[in-house]
Each structure stands twice: as C-alpha cells, then as structure tokens.
Write an enzyme that holds these catalytic residues in place. Structure first.
Site, PDB file in Angstrom:
ATOM      1  NE  ARG A   1       0.135  -2.940  -4.395  1.00  0.00           N
ATOM      2  CZ  ARG A   1      -0.124  -3.565  -5.546  1.00  0.00           C
ATOM      3  NH1 ARG A   1      -0.703  -2.931  -6.508  1.00  0.00           N
ATOM      4  NH2 ARG A   1       0.211  -4.812  -5.728  1.00  0.00           N
TER       5      ARG A   1
ATOM      6  NE  ARG B   1       3.153  -1.758  -5.716  1.00  0.00           N
ATOM      7  CZ  ARG B   1       3.850  -1.191  -4.737  1.00  0.00           C
ATOM      8  NH1 ARG B   1       4.021   0.097  -4.718  1.00  0.00           N
ATOM      9  NH2 ARG B   1       4.344  -1.917  -3.759  1.00  0.00           N
TER      10      ARG B   1
ATOM     11  CG  ASP C   1      -4.988  -9.758  -7.423  1.00  0.00           C
ATOM     12  OD1 ASP C   1      -5.051  -8.633  -6.906  1.00  0.00           O
ATOM     13  OD2 ASP C   1      -3.914 -10.291  -7.749  1.00  0.00           O
TER      14      ASP C   1
ATOM     15  NE  ARG D   1       0.064  -3.530 -14.774  1.00  0.00           N
ATOM     16  CZ  ARG D   1      -0.277  -3.559 -13.493  1.00  0.00           C
ATOM     17  NH1 ARG D   1      -1.145  -2.703 -13.020  1.00  0.00           N
ATOM     18  NH2 ARG D   1       0.272  -4.424 -12.681  1.00  0.00           N
TER      19      ARG D   1
ATOM     20  CE  LYS E   1      -0.520  -9.199 -13.091  1.00  0.00           C
ATOM     21  NZ  LYS E   1       0.334  -8.522 -12.097  1.00  0.00           N
ATOM     22  CG  ASN E   2       0.360 -11.781  -9.593  1.00  0.00           C
ATOM     23  OD1 ASN E   2       0.694 -10.925 -10.407  1.00  0.00           O
ATOM     24  ND2 ASN E   2      -0.603 -11.592  -8.712  1.00  0.00           N
TER      25      ASN E   2
ATOM     26  CB  CYS F   1       0.117   2.007  -6.362  1.00  0.00           C
ATOM     27  SG  CYS F   1      -0.946   0.687  -6.841  1.00  0.00           S
TER      28      CYS F   1
HETATM   29  C1  UD1 Z   1       0.900  -9.149  -4.925  1.00  0.00           C
HETATM   30  C2  UD1 Z   1       0.294  -9.381  -6.276  1.00  0.00           C
HETATM   31  C3  UD1 Z   1      -1.021  -8.632  -6.414  1.00  0.00           C
HETATM   32  C4  UD1 Z   1      -1.960  -8.983  -5.259  1.00  0.00           C
HETATM   33  C5  UD1 Z   1      -1.256  -8.835  -3.918  1.00  0.00           C
HETATM   34  C6  UD1 Z   1      -2.077  -9.351  -2.759  1.00  0.00           C
HETATM   35  C7  UD1 Z   1       2.231  -9.776  -7.675  1.00  0.00           C
HETATM   36  C8  UD1 Z   1       3.110  -9.278  -8.757  1.00  0.00           C
HETATM   37  N1  UD1 Z   1       1.245  -8.938  -7.284  1.00  0.00           N
HETATM   38  O1  UD1 Z   1       1.191  -7.748  -4.814  1.00  0.00           O
HETATM   39  O2  UD1 Z   1      -1.620  -8.992  -7.665  1.00  0.00           O
HETATM   40  O3  UD1 Z   1      -3.068  -8.115  -5.283  1.00  0.00           O
HETATM   41  O4  UD1 Z   1      -0.008  -9.563  -3.919  1.00  0.00           O
HETATM   42  O5  UD1 Z   1      -2.422 -10.666  -2.959  1.00  0.00           O
HETATM   43  O6  UD1 Z   1       2.371 -10.883  -7.207  1.00  0.00           O
HETATM   44  N2  UD1 Z   1       2.844  -4.233   2.577  1.00  0.00           N
HETATM   45  C9  UD1 Z   1       3.524  -3.461   3.474  1.00  0.00           C
HETATM   46  N3  UD1 Z   1       4.887  -3.414   3.387  1.00  0.00           N
HETATM   47  C10 UD1 Z   1       5.593  -4.083   2.437  1.00  0.00           C
HETATM   48  C11 UD1 Z   1       4.889  -4.871   1.521  1.00  0.00           C
HETATM   49  C12 UD1 Z   1       3.504  -4.931   1.609  1.00  0.00           C
HETATM   50  O7  UD1 Z   1       2.936  -2.829   4.345  1.00  0.00           O
HETATM   51  O8  UD1 Z   1       6.829  -3.995   2.410  1.00  0.00           O
HETATM   52  C13 UD1 Z   1       1.362  -4.314   2.651  1.00  0.00           C
HETATM   53  C14 UD1 Z   1       0.674  -3.726   1.425  1.00  0.00           C
HETATM   54  O9  UD1 Z   1       0.516  -2.348   1.518  1.00  0.00           O
HETATM   55  C15 UD1 Z   1      -0.644  -4.467   1.423  1.00  0.00           C
HETATM   56  C16 UD1 Z   1      -0.259  -5.850   1.972  1.00  0.00           C
HETATM   57  O10 UD1 Z   1       0.993  -5.675   2.613  1.00  0.00           O
HETATM   58  O11 UD1 Z   1      -1.548  -3.859   2.313  1.00  0.00           O
HETATM   59  C17 UD1 Z   1      -0.142  -6.948   0.954  1.00  0.00           C
HETATM   60  O12 UD1 Z   1       0.638  -6.496  -0.144  1.00  0.00           O
HETATM   61  P1  UD1 Z   1       1.584  -7.473  -0.962  1.00  0.00           P
HETATM   62  O13 UD1 Z   1       1.225  -8.887  -0.707  1.00  0.00           O
HETATM   63  O14 UD1 Z   1       2.997  -7.061  -0.730  1.00  0.00           O
HETATM   64  O15 UD1 Z   1       1.207  -7.127  -2.451  1.00  0.00           O
HETATM   65  P2  UD1 Z   1       2.182  -7.229  -3.682  1.00  0.00           P
HETATM   66  O16 UD1 Z   1       3.205  -8.255  -3.399  1.00  0.00           O
HETATM   67  O17 UD1 Z   1       2.616  -5.864  -4.101  1.00  0.00           O
END
Ligand code: UD1
Length: 420
Positions: free
Chosen positions: A122, A93, A306, A398, A22-23, A117
């Site tokens: 996030r 998201r 995950d 999902r 998925k990711n 969320c």
């Molecule tokens: C992706 C995955 C999700 C997985 C996560 C962590 C997809 C579609 N989803 O989510 O399944 O659980 O990686 O491996 O690929 N953060 C910030 N600012 C930002 C962005 C992130 O502070 O602009 C923080 C988040 O709050 C979190 C951390 O960074 O604490 C990691 O999040 P992130 O890797 O961005 O998760 P996703 O990309 O949303």
C-alpha cells in the site's frame, strides 16, 4: 486485549440501522482543514478510526466537539501545526488524507509515511506524484513526507492505478489550487462522490465525480460545510452476508441500495431473496443454505475488496465450490488460515482462494488480523457449532460501530469479553 465471543447456530432476524460510512467520514473530517470557517458533519459513527482522526486534527489545533446526536463540529481557523506524527499515522493509514488539504491551505505538510500494513505494501507514491504535478515540492526524510507549495496550481493528473485516498487527496488539494485540475483514472467509489458533494457544498467547483475523470476549478477560499455523510455500504453488506449465512431474514435500514449493485447481485446468486426500498434492503434466506459464488474484486462499480473476506466466509459454508480472486491488494487472505481453523476447506493459489463449501464449521479461538478479515471471522462464528472467540477485536472497532450490539439485536449469541 478485547475479545468477542460468538456461539453459533442462531438464525438472524430483525432490523439493523446502518451507520455513516467510515471511508466517507474520514476524508470529510480532513476536509475541514481546507477552510477557516466552522464545519459540521452529521451521521458520524463512533469508530476507532474516527477517534484517531479527531485526535490527529485536534493535535493540529483544530477545535473539535461531538454532540450526543453523532454530529461533529470542527473549526480549523486556529490551525497551529502541519505535522501528522508517526504514532497516529501508523495506527491509521488514512491519516495520509491530511496531506492534500494541509498543503493547499497551509502551504506545507509533514506527514509520516504510513509504512507496511497487514494487507500489503500500500504505497502512497501516486498521491505524491499528483501533488508534485500541481507544483508541490516533496521530499521524504526521516520517515516523513515533507511537502511545500506557495500555492498549488492546476494540472492534469493521470493516476496509474485507481486509488481511493489518492484521488481524494488530489481532489481536496485541487479545490484551492490556482487554475483547473483534471484527475484521470480517478476512483469512482461512492465515498469519493460523497466527499466531492461535501466540497461542492463548501463552494468548490467540481464536475465529473462518480466518473473516471474529475475536473476541479480551484477557488481562492472555501466556506464551511454542514453535511450528512452517506451510509456505509460495507457495513450494510456485512449484515446482509451474515443473514444469508445463517439462513435468516434481516432488514438493513438507513442505507443506500443504489451503490451496492455488485454485492446485491452476488447475494442473489447465492440464493437470497432481496426486497429493496429507497433506503432499505431486506434479505430473506428462508432457512436455506447459500450457494457458492465466484468473486473478483475490482474498483467501483466492481465488487469491493472490502467485502471479499465476508464472501469468502459465506463460501466456506455454501453449497458447491467458489473461487475468490483478489485484484486490489496482495496478501489480503489472512482470514483464510483462521477460517481453516474452524474447519473451512480452502486453498490459496496466488491471488485466488478456492473454497469448497462444508456442511458445518466448529468454533475455535481466532485472531483478527485486519478490519474486514475480522468481520469475516465473526460471520463464520455465527454459524460455527459451539463457541468462537475472536481476539484482537480492536481491528473490528476501527470500522464497525457497536458490532456486537447490532448482531445481538438480530438474535446472535455474541458478547464482548472483559479485558483479561
Ligand atoms: C481505500 C479504502 C479501503 C479500501 C481501498 C480499496 C479508505 C480510508 N480506505 O484505501 O477501505 O480497501 O480503498 O477500495 O477509503 N496504490 C499504489 N500507489 C498509491 C496508492 C495506491 O500503488 O499511491 C495501490 C495500492 O497498493 C492498492 C491499490 O492501489 O493495490 C488501491 O489502493 P487504494 O485505493 O489507494 O486504497 P486506499 O485508498 O488506501
């Protein structure tokens, strides 16, 4: 609302075929926005997030069709709007992944802020900071991100925190920017690598993917892709944990063992015997009860967040005491309260859950809260005495393709209840 009923106590055995990740599918589908040429992606799982992505791209004027062999064809030549509306973004998201490609090819994007969320705040600040460093003008107004750039330019982007979709957004944007972009503290997840490989097949010039520094030399335009997505390591891990919890023997096929080291190590620590082939992993528990394992989640190659909920469920019935520490997302212990309803002995302290394994769980009605948490509830249901009914399984849909059929093939007593 859809529910899944599980009757616990059966030892799983057999073979299960793993779907595309998925990711990786989501960003690669979004990458079709980077080109006017047709694209084709194979190995696409039938998931609610994939359907949402196709709906989102379709609304933007991307022509999309799916054939009966899990291949999706996309053509973004007729892109007609740069808007990702709230009603779709709020359900997924990852919709934020349209931002980078739209801005790079179309010069503008309006994307709803994803908002809160279940598993934590996030934010997307790092996505925005990165794109701003590349020359985008960004405002947030009325709940929408408004981004504009005549043409993005290369930049050095240092991410404060490792972010998977943030890295992907900046990577995609950089492929069409003028000059060279260097992304530091980049995510090294296999799904980021898969996206980079797909972009390279489109003519992008990328190096360093899979390390923490990715360098991209921007191109004027990209070609289409004809690509097959990497298998899902989280789905693989979920079935292996299920096998371990039930004392069973399960072979996962069409998978990629070499991107699963952290999870496989923990399964061995739990007492599982693993036989690893090029594209298969067999786990044999020989009827034994698993031993508790300690887990700390971390960005790849660390232990994936995950898989945290699934190992929390394993610890619930394991021998000994396990400590699970979640360092990526706050509030990702929603499954704990539900597992306690089955009789699990667990206590949350800040970002840690301490689990004393019990000999048996007993079935109960449960509520799914987020995607991976819901998977952990099904796993617990597989070993709980009596019946467990998991409500709100749209969370599971999902990210898991045909989950009840796949578990059914392995001998689980599981069925989807008709919507009441
Ligand atoms: C992706 C995955 C999700 C997985 C996560 C962590 C997809 C579609 N989803 O989510 O399944 O659980 O990686 O491996 O690929 N953060 C910030 N600012 C930002 C962005 C992130 O502070 O602009 C923080 C988040 O709050 C979190 C951390 O960074 O604490 C990691 O999040 P992130 O890797 O961005 O998760 P996703 O990309 O949303």
């Amino acid at each position: 609302m859809a529910r899944i009923q599980v009757s616990g106590g059966r030892r799983l055995s057999g073979t299960v075929e793993i779907s595309g990740a998925k990711n990786a599918v989501l960003p690669i589908l979004m990458a079709a926005l980077l080109t006017r040429r047709p694209c084709r992606l194979a190995g696409v799982p039938y998931l609610r997030d994939v359907a949402t992505t196709m709906q989102l791209l379709g609304q933007m004027g991307v022509a999309i069709s799916v054939d009966d062999r899990a291949r999706v064809s996309l053509d973004a030549a007729g892109l007609s709007t740069d808007l990702a509306p709230y009603d779709l973004v709020k359900t997924m998201r990852a919709s934020i992944l349209v931002l980078g490609p739209l801005l790079a090819r179309h010069g503008s994007a309006r994307v709803s802020l994803p908002g809160g969320c279940a598993i934590g705040a996030r934010p997307v600040d790092l996505h925005l900071k990165g794109l701003a460093a590349m020359g985008a003008e960004i405002n947030v107004e009325g709940g929408y991100i408004h981004a504009r750039a005549e043409r993005l330019h290369g930049a050095r982007v240092v991410l404060d925190t490792v972010t998977v979709t943030g890295t992907e957004n900046i990577l995609m944007a950089a492929t069409l920017a003028a000059g060279t972009t260097v992304i530091e503290n980049a995510a090294q997840e296999p799904e980021v690598v898969d996206l980079a490989e797909c972009l390279i097949s489109m003519g992008a010039q990328i190096s360093g993917h899979g390390t923490n520094t990715i360098t991209v030399v921007g191109r004027e335009r990209l070609e289409g892709y004809d690509y097959r997505v990497v298998p899902d390591r989280i789905e693989t891990g979920t079935f292996l944990v299920a096998a371990a919890m039930t004392g069973g023997k399960v072979r996962t096929i069409n998978t990629r063992p070499n991107i699963m080291d952290a999870v496989l190590q923990k399964l061995e620590e739990a007492g599982a015997e693993l036989s690893v082939g090029d594209d298969s992993i067999e786990l044999d528990m020989q009827g034994r009860r698993p031993r508790s394992v300690n887990i700390t989640t971390a960005p790849y190659p660390g232990f994936p967040t995950d898989m945290q909920a699934q190992f929390t469920a394993l610890n619930a019935i394991a021998e000994g005491t396990g400590v699970v520490r979640e360092t990526i997302f706050e509030n990702r212990f929603m499954h704990v309260q539900e597992l306690q309803r089955l009789g699990a002995d667990m206590r949350v302290e800040g970002n840690t859950v301490i689990i004393r394994g019990v000999e048996r769980l007993t079935g109960a009605p449960l509520m799914a809260t987020d995607l991976r948490a819901s998977a952990s509830l099904l796993l617990a249901g597989l070993v709980a005495e009596g019946e467990t009914v998991v409500d709100r399984v749209y969370h599971i849909d999902r990210g898991y393709e045909n989950i009840e059929e796949k578990f059914g093939q392995l001998g689980a007593a599981i069925r989807r209840l008709p919507v009441s």
